[in-house]
Design a protein around this motif. Structure first.
Motif, PDB file in Angstrom:
ATOM      1  N   ARG A  44      12.174 -60.649   9.290  1.00  0.00           N
ATOM      2  CA  ARG A  44      10.759 -60.545   9.657  1.00  0.00           C
ATOM      3  C   ARG A  44      10.517 -59.299  10.500  1.00  0.00           C
ATOM      4  N   TRP A  45      11.433 -58.996  11.421  1.00  0.00           N
ATOM      5  CA  TRP A  45      11.294 -57.778  12.233  1.00  0.00           C
ATOM      6  C   TRP A  45      11.177 -56.552  11.332  1.00  0.00           C
ATOM      7  N   ILE A  46      12.056 -56.497  10.342  1.00  0.00           N
ATOM      8  CA  ILE A  46      12.044 -55.351   9.421  1.00  0.00           C
ATOM      9  C   ILE A  46      10.746 -55.361   8.611  1.00  0.00           C
ATOM     10  N   HIS A  47      10.373 -56.516   8.111  1.00  0.00           N
ATOM     11  CA  HIS A  47       9.159 -56.629   7.299  1.00  0.00           C
ATOM     12  C   HIS A  47       7.910 -56.221   8.071  1.00  0.00           C
ATOM     13  N   ASP A  48       7.866 -56.558   9.354  1.00  0.00           N
ATOM     14  CA  ASP A  48       6.670 -56.290  10.162  1.00  0.00           C
ATOM     15  C   ASP A  48       6.585 -54.866  10.709  1.00  0.00           C
ATOM     16  N   ASP A  49       7.663 -54.112  10.624  1.00  0.00           N
ATOM     17  CA  ASP A  49       7.682 -52.742  11.149  1.00  0.00           C
ATOM     18  C   ASP A  49       7.652 -51.760   9.977  1.00  0.00           C
ATOM     19  N   THR A  50       6.454 -51.302   9.623  1.00  0.00           N
ATOM     20  CA  THR A  50       6.316 -50.445   8.437  1.00  0.00           C
ATOM     21  C   THR A  50       7.032 -49.109   8.601  1.00  0.00           C
ATOM     22  N   ALA A  51       7.072 -48.565   9.811  1.00  0.00           N
ATOM     23  CA  ALA A  51       7.781 -47.298  10.021  1.00  0.00           C
ATOM     24  C   ALA A  51       9.279 -47.482   9.798  1.00  0.00           C
ATOM     25  N   LEU A  52       9.826 -48.587  10.283  1.00  0.00           N
ATOM     26  CA  LEU A  52      11.250 -48.885  10.074  1.00  0.00           C
ATOM     27  C   LEU A  52      11.519 -49.083   8.593  1.00  0.00           C
ATOM     28  N   GLN A  53      10.664 -49.833   7.922  1.00  0.00           N
ATOM     29  CA  GLN A  53      10.826 -50.042   6.478  1.00  0.00           C
ATOM     30  C   GLN A  53      10.837 -48.716   5.724  1.00  0.00           C
ATOM     31  N   LYS A  54       9.899 -47.863   6.060  1.00  0.00           N
ATOM     32  CA  LYS A  54       9.785 -46.573   5.378  1.00  0.00           C
ATOM     33  C   LYS A  54      11.054 -45.744   5.562  1.00  0.00           C
ATOM     34  N   GLU A  55      11.563 -45.712   6.785  1.00  0.00           N
ATOM     35  CA  GLU A  55      12.781 -44.941   7.056  1.00  0.00           C
ATOM     36  C   GLU A  55      13.988 -45.540   6.334  1.00  0.00           C
ATOM     37  N   LEU A  56      14.096 -46.861   6.328  1.00  0.00           N
ATOM     38  CA  LEU A  56      15.202 -47.498   5.615  1.00  0.00           C
ATOM     39  C   LEU A  56      15.106 -47.239   4.114  1.00  0.00           C
ATOM     40  N   ARG A  57      13.893 -47.327   3.555  1.00  0.00           N
ATOM     41  CA  ARG A  57      13.717 -47.058   2.124  1.00  0.00           C
ATOM     42  C   ARG A  57      14.091 -45.626   1.778  1.00  0.00           C
ATOM     43  N   ARG A  58      13.769 -44.701   2.685  1.00  0.00           N
ATOM     44  CA  ARG A  58      14.133 -43.301   2.469  1.00  0.00           C
ATOM     45  C   ARG A  58      15.649 -43.160   2.333  1.00  0.00           C
ATOM     46  N   MET A  59      16.372 -44.082   2.945  1.00  0.00           N
ATOM     47  CA  MET A  59      17.838 -44.047   2.916  1.00  0.00           C
ATOM     48  C   MET A  59      18.414 -44.941   1.816  1.00  0.00           C
ATOM     49  N   GLY A  60      17.557 -45.402   0.909  1.00  0.00           N
ATOM     50  CA  GLY A  60      18.029 -46.184  -0.227  1.00  0.00           C
ATOM     51  C   GLY A  60      18.018 -47.681  -0.023  1.00  0.00           C
ATOM     52  N   TYR A  61      17.439 -48.150   1.056  1.00  0.00           N
ATOM     53  CA  TYR A  61      17.403 -49.584   1.348  1.00  0.00           C
ATOM     54  C   TYR A  61      16.417 -50.314   0.444  1.00  0.00           C
ATOM     55  N   HIS A  62      16.816 -51.496   0.006  1.00  0.00           N
ATOM     56  CA  HIS A  62      15.943 -52.413  -0.731  1.00  0.00           C
ATOM     57  C   HIS A  62      16.064 -53.769  -0.061  1.00  0.00           C
ATOM     58  N   ALA A  63      14.976 -54.480   0.060  1.00  0.00           N
ATOM     59  CA  ALA A  63      14.974 -55.763   0.765  1.00  0.00           C
ATOM     60  C   ALA A  63      15.974 -56.757   0.188  1.00  0.00           C
ATOM     61  N   SER A  64      16.303 -56.640  -1.079  1.00  0.00           N
ATOM     62  CA  SER A  64      17.218 -57.588  -1.712  1.00  0.00           C
ATOM     63  C   SER A  64      18.696 -57.263  -1.496  1.00  0.00           C
ATOM     64  N   GLN A  65      18.989 -56.093  -0.943  1.00  0.00           N
ATOM     65  CA  GLN A  65      20.402 -55.751  -0.761  1.00  0.00           C
ATOM     66  C   GLN A  65      21.027 -56.626   0.317  1.00  0.00           C
ATOM     67  N   LYS A  66      22.319 -56.850   0.199  1.00  0.00           N
ATOM     68  CA  LYS A  66      23.038 -57.746   1.105  1.00  0.00           C
ATOM     69  C   LYS A  66      23.679 -57.023   2.282  1.00  0.00           C
ATOM     70  N   TYR A  67      23.795 -55.698   2.173  1.00  0.00           N
ATOM     71  CA  TYR A  67      24.504 -54.917   3.180  1.00  0.00           C
ATOM     72  C   TYR A  67      23.650 -53.776   3.706  1.00  0.00           C
ATOM     73  N   PHE A  68      23.987 -53.345   4.918  1.00  0.00           N
ATOM     74  CA  PHE A  68      23.453 -52.115   5.482  1.00  0.00           C
ATOM     75  C   PHE A  68      24.593 -51.102   5.542  1.00  0.00           C
ATOM     76  N   THR A  69      24.292 -49.857   5.250  1.00  0.00           N
ATOM     77  CA  THR A  69      25.275 -48.794   5.421  1.00  0.00           C
ATOM     78  C   THR A  69      25.302 -48.393   6.901  1.00  0.00           C
ATOM     79  N   GLU A  70      26.296 -47.593   7.272  1.00  0.00           N
ATOM     80  CA  GLU A  70      26.363 -47.104   8.649  1.00  0.00           C
ATOM     81  C   GLU A  70      25.107 -46.331   9.015  1.00  0.00           C
TER      82      GLU A  70
END
Length: 83
Positions: free
Chosen positions: A44-70
């Motif tokens: 929910r924290w990630i979902h509610d923070d659009t700036a964080l979401q945008k930055e993570l997506r820029r790095m290839g993040y998708h909400a369905s992924q199970k892992y975070f990279t370093e």
């Protein structure tokens, strides 16, 4: 020479980046909560923070992924602070 370059490229081992499960990271940020609640709250924290979401997506993040990279964990720390 071309064959030599091809042979050298096959010798290189792929660089594997450390990965962290979303569950591991959620428990670091919310250690006092039940694991399932910590995981939901963290998502929910990630979902509610659009700036964080945008930055993570820029790095290839998708909400369905199970892992975070370093690199993605570094972004989380930048936006959320140290766990």
């Amino acid at each position: 020479m071309h064959l030599h370059k091809r042979l050298l490229s096959h010798r290189r081992l792929p660089i594997q980046e450390t990965r962290y499960t979303k569950f591991q990271i959620a428990l670091q940020y919310l250690p006092d909560l039940d694991p399932d609640t910590a995981s939901r709250t963290f998502r929910r924290w990630i979902h509610d923070d659009t700036a964080l979401q945008k930055e993570l997506r820029r790095m290839g993040y998708h909400a369905s992924q199970k892992y975070f990279t370093e690199a993605q964990v570094s972004v989380l720390k930048e936006y959320l602070g140290e766990p």
